[in-house]
Structures are given as structure tokens and as C-alpha cells.
Scaffold this motif. Sequence first.
Motif, mmCIF file in Angstrom:
data_model
loop_
_atom_site.group_PDB
_atom_site.id
_atom_site.type_symbol
_atom_site.label_atom_id
_atom_site.label_comp_id
_atom_site.label_asym_id
_atom_site.label_seq_id
_atom_site.Cartn_x
_atom_site.Cartn_y
_atom_site.Cartn_z
ATOM 1 N N UNK A 1 23.457 1.487 57.471
ATOM 2 C CA UNK A 1 24.141 0.856 58.597
ATOM 3 C C UNK A 1 23.335 0.994 59.885
ATOM 4 N N UNK A 2 22.599 2.086 60.026
ATOM 5 C CA UNK A 2 21.876 2.326 61.275
ATOM 6 C C UNK A 2 20.359 2.401 61.105
ATOM 7 N N UNK A 3 19.833 2.060 59.928
ATOM 8 C CA UNK A 3 18.397 2.197 59.686
ATOM 9 C C UNK A 3 17.936 1.191 58.635
ATOM 10 N N UNK A 4 16.762 0.610 58.854
ATOM 11 C CA UNK A 4 16.163 -0.301 57.881
ATOM 12 C C UNK A 4 14.702 0.094 57.734
ATOM 13 N N UNK A 5 14.249 0.234 56.499
ATOM 14 C CA UNK A 5 12.871 0.682 56.269
ATOM 15 C C UNK A 5 12.313 0.001 55.025
ATOM 16 N N UNK A 6 11.076 -0.446 55.113
ATOM 17 C CA UNK A 6 10.399 -1.038 53.959
ATOM 18 C C UNK A 6 9.486 0.027 53.364
ATOM 19 N N UNK A 7 9.659 0.286 52.085
ATOM 20 C CA UNK A 7 8.874 1.297 51.390
ATOM 21 C C UNK A 7 7.834 0.617 50.506
ATOM 22 N N UNK A 8 6.686 1.218 50.405
ATOM 23 C CA UNK A 8 5.623 0.709 49.536
ATOM 24 C C UNK A 8 5.280 1.751 48.483
ATOM 25 N N UNK A 9 4.963 1.275 47.294
ATOM 26 C CA UNK A 9 4.511 2.183 46.249
ATOM 27 C C UNK A 9 3.049 2.526 46.500
ATOM 28 N N UNK A 10 2.654 3.747 46.157
ATOM 29 C CA UNK A 10 1.231 4.091 46.273
ATOM 30 C C UNK A 10 0.390 3.187 45.370
ATOM 31 N N UNK A 11 -0.848 2.936 45.761
ATOM 32 C CA UNK A 11 -1.722 2.044 44.988
ATOM 33 C C UNK A 11 -1.943 2.545 43.561
ATOM 34 N N UNK A 12 -1.817 3.859 43.345
ATOM 35 C CA UNK A 12 -2.017 4.417 41.991
ATOM 36 C C UNK A 12 -0.912 3.985 41.025
ATOM 37 N N UNK A 13 0.230 3.612 41.550
ATOM 38 C CA UNK A 13 1.353 3.216 40.699
ATOM 39 C C UNK A 13 1.253 1.714 40.443
ATOM 40 N N UNK A 14 1.075 1.351 39.182
ATOM 41 C CA UNK A 14 0.981 -0.043 38.776
ATOM 42 C C UNK A 14 2.341 -0.445 38.225
ATOM 43 N N UNK A 15 3.174 -0.969 39.081
ATOM 44 C CA UNK A 15 4.542 -1.308 38.692
ATOM 45 C C UNK A 15 4.586 -2.677 38.039
ATOM 46 N N UNK A 16 4.966 -2.690 36.783
ATOM 47 C CA UNK A 16 5.191 -3.938 36.049
ATOM 48 C C UNK A 16 6.599 -3.850 35.486
ATOM 49 N N UNK A 17 7.517 -4.493 36.125
ATOM 50 C CA UNK A 17 8.903 -4.400 35.676
ATOM 51 C C UNK A 17 9.767 -5.447 36.334
#
Length: 43
Positions: free
Chosen positions: A5-21
Motif C-alpha cells: 500500500x505504501x511501497x512499490x519496488x521492482x526486483x531483478x534476479x541476479x545474472x547467475x540465475x537463468x530463470x526459465x519458467x
Amino acid sequence: MVQFANKKEILSLPREIDFKGTMVIVRFPAQVPAVFDFYKYIS
């Protein structure tokens, strides 16, 4: 992205994590009325 409600944040995965999903997007109201039926928003 994480949003409160009082905060918005964009998170990024570290480059070492290859997310395929699958991306899942869930939206909940900040103030939930007592009669809120989340089943109306599921498909």
C-alpha cells in the motif's frame, strides 16, 4: 515487482540465475472488504 500500500519496488534476479519458467501475476486490493470474493478474479 513487489507492491504494498505504501511501497512499490521492482526486483531483478541476479545474472547467475537463468530463470526459465512461468510468470504469475497476482493482484490483490490494498484494502480488502469483508465481502471480497477472490474466486471472481481466478481464471
